[in-house]
Scaffold this motif. Structure first.
Motif, PDB file in Angstrom:
ATOM      1  N   ARG A   1     -19.012 -34.605 -28.194  1.00 42.58           N
ATOM      2  CA  ARG A   1     -18.301 -33.791 -29.184  1.00 42.58           C
ATOM      3  C   ARG A   1     -17.772 -34.685 -30.309  1.00 42.58           C
ATOM      4  O   ARG A   1     -17.985 -34.413 -31.487  1.00 42.58           O
ATOM      5  CB  ARG A   1     -17.136 -33.051 -28.513  1.00 42.58           C
ATOM      6  CG  ARG A   1     -16.350 -32.179 -29.462  1.00 42.58           C
ATOM      7  CD  ARG A   1     -15.164 -31.523 -28.784  1.00 42.58           C
ATOM      8  NE  ARG A   1     -14.118 -32.464 -28.407  1.00 42.58           N
ATOM      9  CZ  ARG A   1     -13.258 -33.027 -29.259  1.00 42.58           C
ATOM     10  NH1 ARG A   1     -13.317 -32.746 -30.540  1.00 42.58           N
ATOM     11  NH2 ARG A   1     -12.346 -33.880 -28.831  1.00 42.58           N
TER      12      ARG A   1
ATOM     13  N   TYR B   1     -18.414 -26.691 -17.416  1.00 45.12           N
ATOM     14  CA  TYR B   1     -17.871 -27.448 -18.549  1.00 45.12           C
ATOM     15  C   TYR B   1     -18.915 -27.616 -19.648  1.00 45.12           C
ATOM     16  O   TYR B   1     -18.607 -27.481 -20.832  1.00 45.12           O
ATOM     17  CB  TYR B   1     -17.339 -28.806 -18.084  1.00 45.12           C
ATOM     18  CG  TYR B   1     -15.891 -28.731 -17.644  1.00 45.12           C
ATOM     19  CD1 TYR B   1     -14.863 -29.127 -18.486  1.00 45.12           C
ATOM     20  CD2 TYR B   1     -15.562 -28.220 -16.392  1.00 45.12           C
ATOM     21  CE1 TYR B   1     -13.545 -29.038 -18.089  1.00 45.12           C
ATOM     22  CE2 TYR B   1     -14.248 -28.121 -15.979  1.00 45.12           C
ATOM     23  CZ  TYR B   1     -13.238 -28.535 -16.838  1.00 45.12           C
ATOM     24  OH  TYR B   1     -11.927 -28.425 -16.443  1.00 45.12           O
TER      25      TYR B   1
ATOM     26  N   PHE C   1     -18.961 -24.501 -21.525  1.00 44.44           N
ATOM     27  CA  PHE C   1     -17.803 -24.404 -22.430  1.00 44.44           C
ATOM     28  C   PHE C   1     -18.061 -25.202 -23.710  1.00 44.44           C
ATOM     29  O   PHE C   1     -17.836 -24.705 -24.825  1.00 44.44           O
ATOM     30  CB  PHE C   1     -16.527 -24.914 -21.743  1.00 44.44           C
ATOM     31  CG  PHE C   1     -15.432 -25.225 -22.714  1.00 44.44           C
ATOM     32  CD1 PHE C   1     -14.705 -24.210 -23.327  1.00 44.44           C
ATOM     33  CD2 PHE C   1     -15.155 -26.551 -23.067  1.00 44.44           C
ATOM     34  CE1 PHE C   1     -13.722 -24.505 -24.266  1.00 44.44           C
ATOM     35  CE2 PHE C   1     -14.169 -26.844 -24.001  1.00 44.44           C
ATOM     36  CZ  PHE C   1     -13.455 -25.818 -24.601  1.00 44.44           C
ATOM     37  N   TYR C   2     -18.536 -26.428 -23.573  1.00 42.65           N
ATOM     38  CA  TYR C   2     -18.801 -27.253 -24.765  1.00 42.65           C
ATOM     39  C   TYR C   2     -19.928 -26.651 -25.606  1.00 42.65           C
ATOM     40  O   TYR C   2     -19.962 -26.839 -26.818  1.00 42.65           O
ATOM     41  CB  TYR C   2     -19.109 -28.700 -24.365  1.00 42.65           C
ATOM     42  CG  TYR C   2     -17.850 -29.502 -24.118  1.00 42.65           C
ATOM     43  CD1 TYR C   2     -17.207 -29.472 -22.888  1.00 42.65           C
ATOM     44  CD2 TYR C   2     -17.287 -30.278 -25.130  1.00 42.65           C
ATOM     45  CE1 TYR C   2     -16.042 -30.179 -22.669  1.00 42.65           C
ATOM     46  CE2 TYR C   2     -16.121 -31.000 -24.919  1.00 42.65           C
ATOM     47  CZ  TYR C   2     -15.495 -30.940 -23.690  1.00 42.65           C
ATOM     48  OH  TYR C   2     -14.338 -31.640 -23.487  1.00 42.65           O
ATOM     49  N   ARG C   3     -20.865 -25.948 -24.958  1.00 42.00           N
ATOM     50  CA  ARG C   3     -21.915 -25.250 -25.722  1.00 42.00           C
ATOM     51  C   ARG C   3     -21.281 -24.154 -26.585  1.00 42.00           C
ATOM     52  O   ARG C   3     -21.498 -24.097 -27.795  1.00 42.00           O
ATOM     53  CB  ARG C   3     -22.939 -24.630 -24.758  1.00 42.00           C
ATOM     54  CG  ARG C   3     -24.044 -23.837 -25.463  1.00 42.00           C
ATOM     55  CD  ARG C   3     -24.993 -23.158 -24.480  1.00 42.00           C
ATOM     56  NE  ARG C   3     -24.352 -22.097 -23.706  1.00 42.00           N
ATOM     57  CZ  ARG C   3     -24.065 -20.868 -24.172  1.00 42.00           C
ATOM     58  NH1 ARG C   3     -24.389 -20.536 -25.410  1.00 42.00           N
ATOM     59  NH2 ARG C   3     -23.474 -19.979 -23.402  1.00 42.00           N
ATOM     60  N   ARG C   4     -20.455 -23.304 -25.956  1.00 42.44           N
ATOM     61  CA  ARG C   4     -19.890 -22.165 -26.685  1.00 42.44           C
ATOM     62  C   ARG C   4     -18.891 -22.623 -27.738  1.00 42.44           C
ATOM     63  O   ARG C   4     -18.850 -22.100 -28.845  1.00 42.44           O
ATOM     64  CB  ARG C   4     -19.206 -21.200 -25.706  1.00 42.44           C
ATOM     65  CG  ARG C   4     -20.218 -20.388 -24.886  1.00 42.44           C
ATOM     66  CD  ARG C   4     -19.547 -19.453 -23.899  1.00 42.44           C
ATOM     67  NE  ARG C   4     -19.126 -20.146 -22.689  1.00 42.44           N
ATOM     68  CZ  ARG C   4     -17.870 -20.399 -22.352  1.00 42.44           C
ATOM     69  NH1 ARG C   4     -16.874 -19.985 -23.105  1.00 42.44           N
ATOM     70  NH2 ARG C   4     -17.586 -21.060 -21.250  1.00 42.44           N
ATOM     71  N   GLN C   5     -18.080 -23.616 -27.374  1.00 37.76           N
ATOM     72  CA  GLN C   5     -16.979 -24.003 -28.253  1.00 37.76           C
ATOM     73  C   GLN C   5     -17.383 -25.040 -29.295  1.00 37.76           C
ATOM     74  O   GLN C   5     -16.868 -25.019 -30.398  1.00 37.76           O
ATOM     75  CB  GLN C   5     -15.835 -24.561 -27.391  1.00 37.76           C
ATOM     76  CG  GLN C   5     -14.517 -24.686 -28.107  1.00 37.76           C
ATOM     77  CD  GLN C   5     -13.925 -23.317 -28.431  1.00 37.76           C
ATOM     78  OE1 GLN C   5     -14.201 -22.324 -27.737  1.00 37.76           O
ATOM     79  NE2 GLN C   5     -13.155 -23.242 -29.504  1.00 37.76           N
ATOM     80  N   HIS C   6     -18.302 -25.930 -28.936  1.00 34.60           N
ATOM     81  CA  HIS C   6     -18.564 -27.084 -29.803  1.00 34.60           C
ATOM     82  C   HIS C   6     -20.042 -27.263 -30.124  1.00 34.60           C
ATOM     83  O   HIS C   6     -20.425 -28.310 -30.657  1.00 34.60           O
ATOM     84  CB  HIS C   6     -18.042 -28.366 -29.138  1.00 34.60           C
ATOM     85  CG  HIS C   6     -16.566 -28.333 -28.861  1.00 34.60           C
ATOM     86  ND1 HIS C   6     -15.619 -28.252 -29.857  1.00 34.60           N
ATOM     87  CD2 HIS C   6     -15.881 -28.354 -27.684  1.00 34.60           C
ATOM     88  CE1 HIS C   6     -14.410 -28.227 -29.312  1.00 34.60           C
ATOM     89  NE2 HIS C   6     -14.537 -28.284 -27.997  1.00 34.60           N
TER      90      HIS C   6
END
Ligand code: NAD
Ligand code: UD1
Length: 309
Positions: free
Chosen positions: A109, A156, A159-164
């Protein structure tokens, strides 16, 4: 574009070192991050100028940040691969098997790097497959710290896929075998142990009745898929099973080794391992839809290569 490296964590290990070879052969530069706990320098072609080895731990946040910097993609394979090791020491294995993944996500990220391949496991399904082919939507039942860390890592990454905007390629490996799989621990992969003992003529220990089945995949067939996942311009969302949809019992495995070698050492029977999964076989239609997966190596051919015949 081939000049910025692909980072392979766990690249000195069994599967990782085969991926490193494949990526180098395709012209990529490769950086390996490995603490050499089970991996070995000897698994790597260290005289190749396009290969760089960083010795250290994926649980070390600052080191992971340095390792990720300047890379074009990451293949995150570093983990304690033994399920039993996670049962014996959940705290230590969690550092490698979960914190390592979180460190990779954060470092990516920060560096703005998107593509990450993750080595998850059929262990996330626990015993829910019993007897049938397991597809990716089968309910998850992580029975061990190993499986819980793999499943948490998957969540996790999502999550990083959707958020970042991370682009995770998550693979749930079934039972991978082939050269460089280290047979030295009692918890090593069964084919590495059986073939080593068959060659040495030392007794083989069979836990349970030998009718438990696994879906064995030759490492070269797996690595072809992993290399595609790092190179595809667009990845579909969702984890992908890597298996052949073929069940081989341990008794069949022993018979195949006997055929290749013309004999077998003594086979001793012992109690089934507690929590051992009885049947594990992949529904691999998603794998076949999304990736080129040519005719896989038959188990006998893989065994013959391992046994040097
Ligand atoms: P392996 O033990 O040969 O490879 C793991 C590598 O990671 C080793 O080189 C080891 O030194 C390194 N490593 C371990 N902990 C580390 C840490 N904290 N920091 C840095 N490096 C570390 O095992 P493998 O079979 O090649 O497994 C590779 C990956 O595939 C693992 O994530 C494993 O869980 C997963 N997997 C393997 C199988 C299988 O059948 N072999 C099946 C499912 C999933
Ligand atoms: C393996 C992988 C694990 C992966 C999972 C995915 C290893 C060490 N483990 O676990 O990382 O997540 O596949 O499906 O690579 N056995 C014997 N005698 C022996 C050794 C094993 O009978 O000397 C039996 C075991 O009891 C088990 C079978 O062989 O029934 C397979 O064991 P193992 O190779 O350890 O693999 P999994 O537990 O399936």
């Amino acid at each position: 574009e081939h000049s910025s490296p692909i980072l392979v964590t766990g690249g000195a290990g069994f599967i990782g070192s085969h991926l490193v070879d494949a990526l180098l052969a395709k012209g990529h530069a490769v950086r390996v991050l490995d603490n050499l706990s089970t991996g070995k320098r000897a698994n790597l072609p260290l005289d190749n100028p396009r290969l760089e080895l960083l010795e250290g731990d994926v649980a070390d946040t600052a080191l992971v940040r340095r390792a990720v910097a300047g890379c074009r993609a990451v293949a995150h394979l570093a983990a304690v691969a033994s399920v039993q090791a996670s049962v014996d020491d959940p705290v230590a294995t969690h550092q490698s098997n979960f914190i390592g993944t979180l460190n990779v996500c954060e470092a990516m990220r920060e560096a703005g790097i998107k593509r990450v391949l993750f080595a998850s496991s059929a262990a996330v399904y626990g015993n829910n497959g019993e007897g049938q082919a397991i597809d990716e939507d089968t309910a998850k039942a992580p029975l061990t710290p190993y499986a819980a860390d793999k499943l948490a890592s998957e969540h996790y990454l999502d999550f990083y896929r959707r958020q970042h905007g991370l682009e995770p390629a998550v693979f749930r490996f079934f039972n991978i075998f082939g050269p460089r799989q280290d047979p030295s621990s009692p918890y090593s992969g069964v084919i590495s142990i059986f073939t080593e003992r068959a060659l040495a003529g030392t007794p083989i220990i069979l836990f349970g009745d030998g009718e438990q089945t696994r879906d064995f995949v030759y490492v070269g067939d797996l690595v072809r898929v992993l290399a595609q996942a790092l190179e595809l311009p667009v990845l579909e969302v969702g984890a992908v099973n890597v298996g052949l949809n073929r069940a081989t019992s341990l008794n069949q495995l022993l018979a195949a080794i006997r055929d290749v070698l013309g004999g077998l050492p003594e086979v001793r029977h012992a109690e089934a391992r507690p929590g051992d999964i009885k049947h594990s076989r992949a529904n691999n239609s998603r794998l076949l839809e999304r990736f080129e997966f040519p005719e896989p190596t038959p188990i006998r051919e893989g065994l013959a290569r391992l046994l040097g015949r």
